[in-house]
Design an enzyme around this catalytic site. Structure first.
Site, PDB file in Angstrom:
ATOM      1  N   ARG A   1      27.069  12.449  18.975  1.00 51.71           N
ATOM      2  CA  ARG A   1      26.036  12.305  19.380  1.00 51.71           C
ATOM      3  C   ARG A   1      24.733  12.504  20.064  1.00 51.71           C
ATOM      4  NH1 ARG A   1      27.229   8.875  15.989  1.00 51.71           N
ATOM      5  NH2 ARG A   1      28.013   6.909  15.830  1.00 51.71           N
TER       6      ARG A   1
ATOM      7  N   HIS B   1      21.357  12.268  10.436  1.00 49.71           N
ATOM      8  CA  HIS B   1      22.542  11.162  10.531  1.00 49.71           C
ATOM      9  C   HIS B   1      23.257  11.358   9.087  1.00 49.71           C
ATOM     10  CE1 HIS B   1      24.003   9.332  14.122  1.00 49.71           C
ATOM     11  NE2 HIS B   1      25.563   9.103  13.366  1.00 49.71           N
TER      12      HIS B   1
ATOM     13  N   GLU C   1      17.073   9.326  17.496  1.00 50.99           N
ATOM     14  CA  GLU C   1      16.560   9.526  15.845  1.00 50.99           C
ATOM     15  C   GLU C   1      15.893   7.898  15.454  1.00 50.99           C
ATOM     16  OE1 GLU C   1      20.539   9.184  14.712  1.00 50.99           O
ATOM     17  OE2 GLU C   1      21.206  11.511  15.556  1.00 50.99           O
TER      18      GLU C   1
HETATM   19  P1  NAP Z   1      38.200   9.073  18.388  1.00 51.04           P
HETATM   20  O1  NAP Z   1      39.232   9.845  17.286  1.00 51.04           O
HETATM   21  O2  NAP Z   1      37.478   8.246  19.322  1.00 51.04           O
HETATM   22  O3  NAP Z   1      38.031  11.124  19.165  1.00 51.04           O
HETATM   23  C1  NAP Z   1      37.123  11.302  20.524  1.00 51.04           C
HETATM   24  C2  NAP Z   1      36.925  12.149  21.290  1.00 51.04           C
HETATM   25  O4  NAP Z   1      35.862  12.271  22.474  1.00 51.04           O
HETATM   26  C3  NAP Z   1      38.482  12.254  21.727  1.00 51.04           C
HETATM   27  O5  NAP Z   1      39.147  13.795  21.397  1.00 51.04           O
HETATM   28  C4  NAP Z   1      38.703  11.979  23.183  1.00 51.04           C
HETATM   29  O6  NAP Z   1      39.197  13.139  24.308  1.00 51.04           O
HETATM   30  C5  NAP Z   1      37.110  11.965  23.397  1.00 51.04           C
HETATM   31  N1  NAP Z   1      36.140  11.732  24.854  1.00 51.04           N
HETATM   32  C6  NAP Z   1      36.701  10.058  24.452  1.00 51.04           C
HETATM   33  N2  NAP Z   1      35.728   9.997  26.202  1.00 51.04           N
HETATM   34  C7  NAP Z   1      35.935  10.440  26.355  1.00 51.04           C
HETATM   35  C8  NAP Z   1      35.239  10.926  27.677  1.00 51.04           C
HETATM   36  N3  NAP Z   1      35.251  10.423  28.132  1.00 51.04           N
HETATM   37  N4  NAP Z   1      34.812  12.093  28.600  1.00 51.04           N
HETATM   38  C9  NAP Z   1      35.424  13.837  27.147  1.00 51.04           C
HETATM   39  N5  NAP Z   1      35.932  13.117  26.244  1.00 51.04           N
HETATM   40  C10 NAP Z   1      36.461  11.991  25.850  1.00 51.04           C
HETATM   41  O7  NAP Z   1      36.767   9.192  17.788  1.00 51.04           O
HETATM   42  P2  NAP Z   1      36.666  10.206  16.434  1.00 51.04           P
HETATM   43  O8  NAP Z   1      36.525   9.048  15.089  1.00 51.04           O
HETATM   44  O9  NAP Z   1      37.107  11.727  16.070  1.00 51.04           O
HETATM   45  O10 NAP Z   1      34.873   9.728  16.534  1.00 51.04           O
HETATM   46  C11 NAP Z   1      33.987  11.267  17.023  1.00 51.04           C
HETATM   47  C12 NAP Z   1      32.724  10.756  17.816  1.00 51.04           C
HETATM   48  O11 NAP Z   1      32.196  11.125  16.260  1.00 51.04           O
HETATM   49  C13 NAP Z   1      32.307   9.430  17.348  1.00 51.04           C
HETATM   50  O12 NAP Z   1      32.486   9.026  18.427  1.00 51.04           O
HETATM   51  C14 NAP Z   1      30.763   9.456  17.141  1.00 51.04           C
HETATM   52  O13 NAP Z   1      30.359   9.125  17.822  1.00 51.04           O
HETATM   53  C15 NAP Z   1      30.720  10.340  15.871  1.00 51.04           C
HETATM   54  N6  NAP Z   1      30.300  10.408  14.490  1.00 51.04           N
HETATM   55  C16 NAP Z   1      28.982  10.925  14.200  1.00 51.04           C
HETATM   56  C17 NAP Z   1      28.999  10.419  12.328  1.00 51.04           C
HETATM   57  C18 NAP Z   1      28.131  11.366  11.803  1.00 51.04           C
HETATM   58  O14 NAP Z   1      27.312  10.331  10.721  1.00 51.04           O
HETATM   59  N7  NAP Z   1      27.473  12.149  11.856  1.00 51.04           N
HETATM   60  C19 NAP Z   1      29.960  10.365  11.837  1.00 51.04           C
HETATM   61  C20 NAP Z   1      31.107   9.450  12.551  1.00 51.04           C
HETATM   62  C21 NAP Z   1      31.686   9.762  13.759  1.00 51.04           C
HETATM   63  P3  NAP Z   1      40.259  12.917  24.201  1.00 51.04           P
HETATM   64  O15 NAP Z   1      40.798  13.491  22.881  1.00 51.04           O
HETATM   65  O16 NAP Z   1      40.822  13.469  25.300  1.00 51.04           O
HETATM   66  O17 NAP Z   1      41.049  11.398  23.823  1.00 51.04           O
END
Ligand code: NAP
Length: 313
Positions: free
Chosen positions: A232, A279, A261
């Protein structure tokens, strides 16, 4: 009015499915909810949401019977989870089905920046090859030390792909993961950035990670580094990133996400050392169909009183 209200800009496939499954009348954006008659709003128990505009308690209060917000997307940073929980509303998202697409895009952005693919293609289209000769040398992608910031579902897929590129994998998460031998864990983002050549950001968005990639992290990465962000816009200190890119304190960036955005800071568009994408991390027909499916599975489960498939709170 049905029990399900859909808000957002859905594909024709999703609109058809939402209508067939729930007779859900789609509204273009959240602001239109207030225009619905109060008696219609009172019947809604499930909101199918697709968008990035803030969905907070004030919006939720327009739908007093609301029990479910089914988000289209894994990132739910636009939804105020505390407000939802305080009102007894469960939020669901669409994890996992988009991991491959987003990870593919992250690696593509890194390759594009290392090898200067956008700029060299433009050079050729501009007819500069015959008149000016070979394009200036780029940099080698395979074998670099890459840090993955946020080793979650998508972060892990990115790291696996980078390992296939013979990259040395470093990562930061709140806890050490069960990772392959040779991957190096770092406790904080500055330590991670100081140990690697390039940084790929896959951490969650939302209030807890605003400015997580600070000026200090960017400084620690240094002038040979490239930052890729598919998470993000909020997770990077954007003014610090722009300053570093403009002054040569960072070699380049590959960005799929931005603050404000689609009205992003125009300074990005003037920079030759940045690849910008609108995005599109999960924007393939296959993945968007799977995301829509999962959103509707959650709504079906809610309507049938069954356990939700992918609850967030
Ligand atoms: P996920 O499995 O929940 O992984 C999130 C990561 O963020 C984990 O490594 C987690 O740490 C870390 N995290 C969560 N809360 C935190 C905090 N308070 N402080 C520090 N680190 C924290 O999520 P995901 O499915 O991989 O998705 C990740 C992100 O990608 C989404 O939230 C979204 O914003 C983004 N995304 C973007 C697109 C795009 O189109 N560009 C598409 C999909 C997703 P831990 O490993 O320690 O739990």
């Amino acid at each position: 009015m049905t029990k399900v209200l859909a808000v957002g800009q859905y594909s024709d496939i999703d609109l058809k499915a939402l209508n067939a499954d729930f007779g859900a009348p789609p509204l273009e954006d959240l602001a239109r909810i207030a225009d619905l008659p109060e008696s219609d709003r009172a019947q809604v128990t499930a909101l199918a949401y697709k968008g990035h505009h803030a969905l907070d308690g004030a919006v939720m209060d327009l739908l007093p019977g609301l029990k479910l917000i089914a988000n289209f997307g894994v990132g739910y940073d636009a939804i105020n989870i505390a407000d939802a929980s305080a009102r007894g509303i469960t939020v669901t998202n669409t994890p996992n089905v988009l991991n491959d697409d987003v990870a593919d895009l992250a690696v593509a952005l890194l390759v594009m920046e290392q090898r200067k693919l956008t700029a060299s293609e433009q050079w050729m289209r501009d007819g500069r090859w015959p008149t000016e000769g070979a394009y200036p040398l780029a940099r080698k992608m395979s074998g670099r030390k890459v840090g993955v910031l946020g080793m979650g579902r998508i972060g892990r897929e990115i790291a696996d792909r980078l390992a296939a590129f013979k990259c040395e994998i470093h990562y930061q998460s709140r806890s050490r993961k069960d990772a392959p031998d040779g991957w190096t864990y770092h406790a904080d983002p500055v330590a991670l950035a100081g140990a690697v050549d390039d940084l790929v950001i896959a951490v969650v968005g939302g209030p807890e990670t605003v400015g997580f990639v600070s000026a200090e992290v960017i400084e620690a990465l240094g002038p040979d580094g490239i930052i890729v962000n598919i998470a993000r816009g909020t997770v990077i200190d954007e003014p610090a990133l722009l300053d570093a890119l403009e002054s040569g304190r960072l070699r380049g960036a590959g960005l799929d996400v931005f603050l404000n955005e689609p009205d992003i800071d125009p300074r990005f568009l003037a920079l030759p050392n940045v690849t910008v994408l609108p995005h599109v991390g999960s924007a393939t027909a296959e993945t968007r169909a799977a995301m829509g499916d999962l959103q509707r599975q959650n709504i079906h489960a809610h309507l049938q009183g069954q356990a939700l498939v992918t609850p967030v709170n």
